[in-house]
Design an enzyme around this catalytic site. Sequence first.
Site, PDB file in Angstrom:
ATOM      1  N   CYS A 105      34.586  39.793  46.629  1.00 12.23           N
ATOM      2  CA  CYS A 105      35.574  38.757  46.282  1.00 12.23           C
ATOM      3  C   CYS A 105      35.449  37.568  47.245  1.00 12.23           C
ATOM      4  O   CYS A 105      35.498  37.739  48.462  1.00 12.23           O
ATOM      5  CB  CYS A 105      36.987  39.335  46.328  1.00 12.23           C
ATOM      6  SG  CYS A 105      38.229  38.069  46.034  1.00 12.23           S
ATOM      7  N   GLY A 232      32.596  41.315  33.019  1.00 13.14           N
ATOM      8  CA  GLY A 232      33.898  40.790  33.421  1.00 13.14           C
ATOM      9  C   GLY A 232      34.428  39.815  32.379  1.00 13.14           C
ATOM     10  O   GLY A 232      35.038  40.205  31.382  1.00 13.14           O
TER      11      GLY A 232
HETATM   12  C1  LIG Z   1      40.212  36.192  36.816  1.00 11.71           C
HETATM   13  C2  LIG Z   1      39.159  37.011  37.513  1.00 11.71           C
HETATM   14  C3  LIG Z   1      39.542  38.101  38.261  1.00 11.71           C
HETATM   15  C4  LIG Z   1      38.570  38.884  38.918  1.00 11.71           C
HETATM   16  N1  LIG Z   1      38.969  39.974  39.607  1.00 11.71           N
HETATM   17  C5  LIG Z   1      38.036  40.800  40.147  1.00 11.71           C
HETATM   18  C6  LIG Z   1      38.409  42.020  40.782  1.00 11.71           C
HETATM   19  O1  LIG Z   1      39.602  42.359  40.897  1.00 11.71           O
HETATM   20  N2  LIG Z   1      37.402  42.806  41.276  1.00 11.71           N
HETATM   21  C7  LIG Z   1      36.079  42.461  41.159  1.00 11.71           C
HETATM   22  O2  LIG Z   1      35.204  43.212  41.590  1.00 11.71           O
HETATM   23  N3  LIG Z   1      35.706  41.316  40.587  1.00 11.71           N
HETATM   24  C8  LIG Z   1      36.646  40.495  40.064  1.00 11.71           C
HETATM   25  N4  LIG Z   1      36.244  39.341  39.444  1.00 11.71           N
HETATM   26  C9  LIG Z   1      34.795  39.009  39.381  1.00 11.71           C
HETATM   27  C10 LIG Z   1      34.158  39.627  38.138  1.00 11.71           C
HETATM   28  O3  LIG Z   1      34.284  41.036  38.172  1.00 11.71           O
HETATM   29  C11 LIG Z   1      32.674  39.312  38.026  1.00 11.71           C
HETATM   30  O4  LIG Z   1      31.983  39.803  39.151  1.00 11.71           O
HETATM   31  C12 LIG Z   1      32.359  37.822  37.903  1.00 11.71           C
HETATM   32  O5  LIG Z   1      33.321  37.154  37.116  1.00 11.71           O
HETATM   33  C13 LIG Z   1      30.957  37.612  37.294  1.00 11.71           C
HETATM   34  O6  LIG Z   1      30.744  38.436  36.168  1.00 11.71           O
HETATM   35  P1  LIG Z   1      31.147  38.032  34.656  1.00 11.71           P
HETATM   36  O7  LIG Z   1      30.392  36.809  34.295  1.00 11.71           O
HETATM   37  O8  LIG Z   1      30.802  39.241  33.835  1.00 11.71           O
HETATM   38  O9  LIG Z   1      32.636  37.762  34.690  1.00 11.71           O
HETATM   39  C14 LIG Z   1      37.195  38.536  38.826  1.00 11.71           C
HETATM   40  C15 LIG Z   1      36.824  37.429  38.058  1.00 11.71           C
HETATM   41  C16 LIG Z   1      37.779  36.666  37.420  1.00 11.71           C
HETATM   42  C17 LIG Z   1      37.336  35.481  36.609  1.00 11.71           C
END
Ligand SMILES: Cc1cc2nc3c(=O)[nH]c(=O)nc-3n(C[C@H](O)[C@H](O)[C@H](O)COP(=O)(O)O)c2cc1C
Length: 334
Positions: A105, A232
């Site tokens: 994060c 995500g």
């Molecule tokens: C609103 C939001 C909340 C997120 N909360 C978490 C979280 O609690 N834990 C985590 O590992 N990643 C969190 N992420 C990151 C996502 O898990 C992911 O790593 C990132 O968005 C890239 O992947 P994606 O394109 O599939 O979303 C969050 C992302 C967003 C946009």
Amino acid sequence: MEDVTDTVYRRLIREWSSRAAPRATTGDDAPRPTVMFTEFTRVDAAVRTRDARASGAPGNGRLRYHESERPIVAQIWGTRPEEFRRAAAALDELRFDGIDLNMGCPVRKIRKAGACSALIERPTLAAEIIAACREGSRLPVSVKTRIGLSRVRTEEWCGFLLEQPIDALTVHPRTADQMSDGWADWREVRRVVAMRDAAAAGTVVLGNGDVRSLAHARRLVEQTGADGVMIGRGIFADPLLFARDPATSAADGAATPEWDALDPGSRLDYLEEHIRRFVGYWNTGRNYEVLKKFYRNYVPRSAAGRALLERLYETHDPDAALDEIARARRLMDA
Ligand SMILES: Cc1cc2nc3c(=O)[nH]c(=O)nc-3n(C[C@H](O)[C@H](O)[C@H](O)COP(=O)(O)O)c2cc1C
């Protein structure tokens, strides 16, 4: 994802996925998603939740789940190994299926506290945290991370993690400074897979970043050799993503066209179901405002949809939102 994939949305995703038409072209009907993760949760919440449950209270909302979500992994974050040891034992008692350690994060406040992505530059502490979880329980332990803090350090950092006793490593191939900017560089996931293979480590490697459909997830696997994919934001772009036939979904990073093509009435049905389930489960136990994150994606992409969205943003409780949706339906039918 924080304030997105709570137990209500996770259950809906599971239910909507299984309501899907069979994947006729592939004959592939494996239940998806195969693993669910909680929102990230402060490490100390685990012990407090276990103790609260002993006296019949629900404890931290982020650690609530339903049996239908299994396998369900609790994601935790913090800086004190001793807290992780106790949390691991508590998560075991709370009957989670695994523990995921957030080391990715990038939020400034958390980074400043030396937690999550800051651990990329505190490898000794990161190793102590992993070891503490191992001591605290026999649950599988995984790490979710990025490839660097300010500059790409995949080899040193992910190489280091692969030497630790973890069962799985999820790689989001952006630095912390990048936040969500630019593209996730999947070549860095391939690098981690190659390091894992060269070291003959048994660690499962999952790729993450910018995946918007099942076909796109397959492409990540093909390009990187990863064992799986964590999705995500894709589940925002298409709440029925897991219900789609991978053979017909877009492999180029576009969200599945089926969601955009869905008729306005059905979109409002999904929206309404989400609101009702949210209220039915949380009542006043979770801030109504978090639901607003979802509205833009559900409302029809039309002038009427945009007008509804504006009114929804002005609501302060779920009943008012449901009234606005009913009103929009009447206008659409007129
Ligand atoms: C609103 C939001 C909340 C997120 N909360 C978490 C979280 O609690 N834990 C985590 O590992 N990643 C969190 N992420 C990151 C996502 O898990 C992911 O790593 C990132 O968005 C890239 O992947 P994606 O394109 O599939 O979303 C969050 C992302 C967003 C946009």
